[in-house]
Scaffold this active site. Structure first.
Site, mmCIF file in Angstrom:
data_model
loop_
_atom_site.group_PDB
_atom_site.id
_atom_site.type_symbol
_atom_site.label_atom_id
_atom_site.label_comp_id
_atom_site.label_asym_id
_atom_site.label_seq_id
_atom_site.Cartn_x
_atom_site.Cartn_y
_atom_site.Cartn_z
ATOM 1 N N GLY A 187 4.678 -6.759 5.666
ATOM 2 C CA GLY A 187 4.398 -7.720 6.720
ATOM 3 C C GLY A 187 2.905 -7.835 6.981
ATOM 4 N N LYS A 229 0.831 -1.211 0.000
ATOM 5 C CA LYS A 229 0.000 0.000 0.000
ATOM 6 C C LYS A 229 0.861 1.254 0.000
ATOM 7 C CE LYS A 229 0.858 1.026 4.524
ATOM 8 N NZ LYS A 229 1.510 2.262 5.011
ATOM 9 N N ASP A 253 -2.261 -2.016 9.863
ATOM 10 C CA ASP A 253 -2.345 -2.068 8.402
ATOM 11 C C ASP A 253 -2.944 -3.369 7.872
ATOM 12 O OD1 ASP A 253 -1.286 0.449 8.063
ATOM 13 O OD2 ASP A 253 0.771 -0.250 7.768
ATOM 14 N N GLY A 306 7.737 0.915 4.612
ATOM 15 C CA GLY A 306 6.574 1.772 4.771
ATOM 16 C C GLY A 306 5.432 1.419 3.845
ATOM 17 N N MET A 307 5.430 0.191 3.291
ATOM 18 C CA MET A 307 4.389 -0.216 2.350
ATOM 19 C C MET A 307 3.554 -1.398 2.852
ATOM 20 S SD MET A 307 6.049 0.210 -1.420
ATOM 21 C CE MET A 307 4.416 -0.101 -2.124
#
Length: 310
Positions: free
Chosen positions: A111, A17, A145, A107-108
């Site tokens: 995990g 993301k 997330d 930062g995407m």
């Protein structure tokens, strides 16, 4: 319960993301922050194959640096499988083959995508029959997330980022990602933001206790207008990421000189996301940034969340 290791196999793919907008509220008494984020799932993926087994085990491979990926009970996919087994009363195990394509500690949400894929794969493999809502509740217990990696598309996240509501996004947005060999610790980036705000408290507006996604962001997404989104995109964590890694500012400037409509740090970084006017402009930008020595990847969004692959 003893199961044959080759009795069944489920393949699930989940996306990484980009935070096209991220406002961070003031630090709470527990040390955490409320956020308001506009997420977009993009076409870089984590693939998880789940196979019946006696215990819960994993093997990790991929096209990204795996040095920081835990391959034991600390792995978020393993934690997801254990949590689902506990909730469903499943007494067997699973072997998870994880193929990573999302930058690690970039930062995407790589995990988190692994955890989402593991939840969907194990639910299908074990026949636990959890509803979408129940899977999202489990995902929220694993990390802020994870619910978005289950949902995909474009969404607004509030609270810790896991209070999700879908956001209408027309058309396609083309991005060029510049990845780095180093990672950034999310807690360290938030701590650097708190320190920055304290240091410059007399010069900058105080953070809102209850942050919001600005209307211009939602209008741009709804219109499918990349130029409008470029004007509205913002990430409060960017100032902290740049303080920890000043070289990122140089790359942001390079991308904008090369034709990007805007460049932002994705999440807590260090991945940089450059918004392009369209597919052709993104391909040209990728070529220019690659020629300058950067690892650049052209992706698009929005794409679906964690899904079983036939």
């Amino acid at each position: 319960m003893s199961l044959s290791a080759d009795s069944a196999r489920v393949h699930v793919r989940a996306p990484g993301k980009i935070n096209v907008f991220l406002e961070v509220g003031e630090v709470q008494e527990d040390g955490y922050h409320d956020v308001a984020s506009a997420y977009q799932a993009v076409s870089v993926f984590e693939d998880v194959w789940a196979t019946t087994a006696d215990e819960i085990t994993i093997a990790v491979s991929g096209t990204v640096d795996l040095a920081q990926v835990p391959q034991d009970d600390r792995n978020l996919a393993v934690r997801a499988a254990r949590l689902l087994a506990q909730e469903a009363g499943w007494r067997g195990g699973v072997h998870l083959d994880i193929r990573k394509g999302v930058p690690v500690a970039g930062g995407m949400g790589g995990g988190s995508a692994d955890a989402a894929a593991a939840l969907v794969a194990c639910d299908a493999l074990w026949g636990t029959g959890l509803s979408v809502h129940e899977l999202h509740e489990l995902g929220a217990r694993l990390g802020a997330d994870v619910p978005f990696a289950l949902m995909g598309g474009t969404a607004v996240g509030m609270g810790r980022g896991d209070e999700l509501s879908p956001a209408l996004a027309r058309g396609r947005f083309d991005w060029v990602l510049v990845t780095h060999a180093f990672g950034l610790s999310t807690p360290e980036v938030y701590a650097a933001l708190d320190a920055h705000r304290s240091r410059y408290a007399l010069d900058i507006a105080p953070p809102r206790r209850r942050p919001v996604v600005e209307a211009d962001v939602l209008h741009a997404l709804r219109a499918g207008d990349a130029a409008m989104l470029a004007e509205a995109a913002r990430n409060d964590l960017q100032v902290a990421a740049l303080a920890l890694r000043p070289e990122l500012a140089t790359v942001l400037a390079e991308g904008e000189r090369a034709g990007a409509l805007a460049g932002i740090v994705s999440g807590s970084g260090p991945t940089l996301a450059f918004l392009a006017a369209d597919r052709e402009a993104a391909i040209e930008l990728q070529v220019l940034l690659s020629a300058a020595g950067h690892t650049a990847l052209h992706v698009h969004g929005p794409v679906p969340g964690a899904r079983i692959v036939d």
